[in-house]
Each structure stands twice: as C-alpha cells, then as structure tokens.
Design an enzyme around this catalytic site. Structure first.
Site, short mmCIF file in Angstrom:
data_model
loop_
_atom_site.label_atom_id
_atom_site.label_comp_id
_atom_site.label_asym_id
_atom_site.label_seq_id
_atom_site.Cartn_x
_atom_site.Cartn_y
_atom_site.Cartn_z
CG ASP A 175 -7.22 -23.07 -8.92
OD1 ASP A 175 -6.15 -22.25 -9.27
OD2 ASP A 175 -6.93 -24.37 -8.99
CG MET B 117 -17.28 -23.32 11.88
SD MET B 117 -17.57 -22.03 11.32
CE MET B 117 -16.13 -21.48 10.13
CD GLU B 118 -16.76 -29.13 10.81
OE1 GLU B 118 -15.86 -29.11 11.39
OE2 GLU B 118 -17.92 -28.43 11.27
CG LEU C 222 -9.81 -21.24 18.40
CD1 LEU C 222 -10.46 -20.32 19.08
CD2 LEU C 222 -8.48 -22.02 18.99
CB CYS C 223 -12.61 -26.16 13.75
SG CYS C 223 -13.89 -24.75 13.21
CG HIS C 224 -13.85 -29.64 18.93
ND1 HIS C 224 -14.40 -28.29 19.15
CD2 HIS C 224 -13.41 -29.69 20.12
CE1 HIS C 224 -14.51 -27.86 20.34
NE2 HIS C 224 -13.95 -28.87 20.91
#
Length: 160
Positions: free
Chosen positions: A128, A113-114, A75-77
C-alpha cells in the site's frame, strides 16, 4: 484422515468449543516475503519514501492485525495475546523484504492465525505504501514457520 474441526455433523461451519481444553503456553512464528525493485527497496531502506517510515508502519500494522485476527477470520477466537513481535529484514541481494512474526499467549487455542495475519497485513502495508512508485510488487511465501503448545504439539516447517 483428520476431520475438520470447524465443521459440525451437518456440514455447517462452527466455532470450535475450547472450554474443556487446558491452558498451555502457545507460540507461533510466521513469515512472508515481499519482492520489489532494487530502487523501491533502496528508497525504503534509505528512508527516502515520501510516505514516511515504511518498515515502522508495516510493523505497527502487523502487530495491530494480530490483535484483531478474530475480527478478520470468521471462526477465530478472540485471544489475549501476551506478545506480538513483527520484524522486517531487507534482503538487498535479492530485492526482497523478509517479514517474520512471533505471537505468544497462555491459553486454550493456538496463535498460528494471529502470526500469519501479522505478516500478511505487514506485507500488504508495504504494498500500500509503495504502490505509487511500483505496482508490480509481489507478496509471496506466506507460511507458518513454527508452532508450539497445545495438543498437536510442536511443528517446524521445512527450510525453503
């Protein structure tokens, strides 16, 4: 109690409508900690890892992840980021790497969020690249350090 902004009156997940919000300068900083053995950290810092420059690869992965957060978090823009910075600091005395990010834009929604995605993916990239030499690397303390701009104002996390 504050209501969840991504849930509509029927209890369904929805993307928040930000069209009426004012554009403001928004910044967010986040952090992640990666703990590993002394030998693994030394290999990274001394540039002796057979896969190449672990920190450079993790930095680029974090920057790329911040730019694509909207594709990863449902739901992030999609945002037009004006700055993404990812810094990696070896903490030799504790066999850790501190990853910090800064995301910035002028827009209608925040960049927390970014910033969090940037440090998370940078940490996952370290794992990794190093899993062949150490499987028990620990990624911890992914957290928002600071955010500014927008209606909710300025937030600074407590020191840990």
């Amino acid at each position: 109690m504050t209501t969840f902004t991504h849930i509509n009156s029927q209890g369904e997940a929805n993307m928040v409508d930000v069209s009426a919000k004012a554009e403001t300068v928004r910044e967010a900083r986040a952090e992640a900690i990666v703990t590993m053995s002394k030998e693994t950290l030394a290999m990274i810092v001394e540039g002796k890892h057979h896969k190449g420059d672990v920190f450079a690869t993790a930095r680029i992965a974090g920057i790329q992840a911040a730019k694509r957060t909207w594709e990863l978090i449902p739901l992030c823009h999609p945002l037009l980021l004006s700055k993404v910075e990812v810094n990696l600091e070896p903490l030799l005395e504790t066999n850790r790497v501190r990853i910090q990010s800064l995301c910035k834009l002028t827009g209608k929604t925040g960049v927390e969020m970014e910033a969090l995605t940037a440090v998370s993916v940078a940490a996952l990239t370290i794992y990794d690249m190093c899993k062949a030499v150490q499987k028990d690397i620990v990624i911890e303390q992914v957290r928002l350090l600071e955010k500014s701009g927008g209606k909710s104002g300025h937030f600074v996390a407590e020191e840990k």
